[in-house]
Scaffold this active site. Structure first.
Site, PDB file in Angstrom:
ATOM      1  N   HIS A 163       1.065  -1.052  -0.203  1.00 39.58           N
ATOM      2  CA  HIS A 163       0.409   0.009  -0.422  1.00 39.58           C
ATOM      3  C   HIS A 163       1.094   1.213  -0.366  1.00 39.58           C
ATOM      4  O   HIS A 163       0.927   2.069  -0.842  1.00 39.58           O
ATOM      5  CB  HIS A 163      -0.883  -0.201   1.280  1.00 39.58           C
ATOM      6  CG  HIS A 163      -1.709   1.218   1.392  1.00 39.58           C
ATOM      7  ND1 HIS A 163      -2.883   1.352   1.460  1.00 39.58           N
ATOM      8  CD2 HIS A 163      -1.158   2.613   1.561  1.00 39.58           C
ATOM      9  CE1 HIS A 163      -3.578   2.192   1.282  1.00 39.58           C
ATOM     10  NE2 HIS A 163      -2.515   3.199   1.804  1.00 39.58           N
ATOM     11  N   GLU A 164       2.100   1.143   0.979  1.00 44.91           N
ATOM     12  CA  GLU A 164       2.681   2.387   0.849  1.00 44.91           C
ATOM     13  C   GLU A 164       3.869   2.664  -0.363  1.00 44.91           C
ATOM     14  O   GLU A 164       3.669   3.729  -0.329  1.00 44.91           O
ATOM     15  CB  GLU A 164       3.703   2.350   2.345  1.00 44.91           C
ATOM     16  CG  GLU A 164       2.787   2.634   3.452  1.00 44.91           C
ATOM     17  CD  GLU A 164       1.211   3.415   3.897  1.00 44.91           C
ATOM     18  OE1 GLU A 164       2.055   4.680   2.597  1.00 44.91           O
ATOM     19  OE2 GLU A 164       0.174   3.323   4.441  1.00 44.91           O
ATOM     20  N   HIS A 178       2.573   4.370  -3.343  1.00 44.71           N
ATOM     21  CA  HIS A 178       1.996   5.607  -2.929  1.00 44.71           C
ATOM     22  C   HIS A 178       3.691   5.947  -3.435  1.00 44.71           C
ATOM     23  O   HIS A 178       2.947   7.047  -3.881  1.00 44.71           O
ATOM     24  CB  HIS A 178       1.607   6.020  -0.989  1.00 44.71           C
ATOM     25  CG  HIS A 178       0.490   6.197  -1.186  1.00 44.71           C
ATOM     26  ND1 HIS A 178      -0.650   6.130  -1.555  1.00 44.71           N
ATOM     27  CD2 HIS A 178      -0.734   5.055   0.454  1.00 44.71           C
ATOM     28  CE1 HIS A 178      -2.141   6.357  -0.749  1.00 44.71           C
ATOM     29  NE2 HIS A 178      -1.967   5.635   0.391  1.00 44.71           N
TER      30      HIS A 178
END
Length: 266
Positions: free
Chosen positions: A58-59, A62
């Site tokens: 998820h990170e 980003h």
């Protein structure tokens, strides 16, 4: 290309992440084969490790999107290594989401990457950087639910089926929570570039309390029931019924003892 300014060492996959993948693979195998003396322990380790892997992805999403949008500083910050310890504070990023996972079986958004927004030009790029994380949870949920909506569960061991169902529930809850247009969450980051400056200035002081506000609302029984009704509707649409969700949660919490209700196939 913006990636040309990122050193190879800044993109090297962290041994910590590789270790998490190894734990996920080994405990997934133990759950599938029934090799573990206590199936619940194997499911606990499998789901927890896979959940942390999804937090890292998820990170990373980003950071990778920010890199290609103009922020070339993410590499030096270690965000491209998939090391969970690089995503803000280890307690808030990893430990707290895992604690919430154990306590309530909910996918708490965890971790954060500090994007230098001034390096990114264009509102669409800003929105895409924010959306990349929860979209990863959506993709992860699609992978977990694929055996269910493809009707490919023949031969899949019962415990592994329950573990996948519970992991899918976590990914769906994480995606929905992250997409809420609440300050401090990714959903607000998606719409924020399109808001008038006066609105953004008024909302900014509340960003640090957005997640706390959401969880305070979830303590209200009516809101909590409505939220999980939405989750259940989505999972049912993907072929996962309440029995699979419930037994996955029960098996995960192995310290409570085995549940005879889940030992019988639905």
């Amino acid at each position: 290309m913006t990636t040309a300014t990122v050193r190879h060492s800044d993109r090297r996959i962290s041994p910590v992440f590789l270790g998490l993948l190894a734990v996920t693979a080994v405990t997934g195998w133990a759950t599938w084969t029934g090799f573990a003396a206590q199936p619940g322990v194997a499911v606990f380790l499998f789901v927890t490790a896979a959940w942390i892997v999804s937090l890292c992805l998820h990170e990373y999403a980003h950071a990778r999107t920010a890199l290609h949008s103009g922020d070339i500083t993410v590499g030096a910050k270690g965000y491209l290594t998939l090391n969970p310890l690089k995503y803000t504070h280890a307690l808030l990023s990893i430990v707290l989401p895992v604690v919430f996972l154990i306590m309530g079986g909910i996918g708490l958004p965890g971790g954060a990457v500090f994007i230098e927004r001034g390096r990114i030009r264009g509102r669409w790029r800003h929105s895409l950087v924010s959306a990349a994380g929860p979209l990863t949870n959506v993709l992860f949920a699609a992978v977990c639910t694929a055996p269910f909506w493809l009707h490919a569960l023949d031969g899949v061991p019962q415990d592994f089926r329950y573990a996948l169902a519970f992991l899918a529930l976590l990914q769906v809850t994480a995606a929905i929570l992250n997409f809420l247009p609440v300050p401090g969450l990714d959903g607000y980051g998606v719409v924020e570039p399109w808001l008038p400056y006066s609105v953004k200035r008024q909302v900014e002081p509340f960003a640090a309390f957005g997640l706390l506000f959401v969880f305070a609302l979830l303590w209200i029984p009516a809101v909590n029931n409505a939220f999980f009704d939405v989750i259940d509707t989505i999972l049912r649409g993907l072929g996962i019924d309440l029995f699979d969700q419930y037994c996955g949660h029960e098996l995960y919490r192995f310290w409570q003892g085995s549940n005879p209700y889940c030992s019988v196939s639905p």
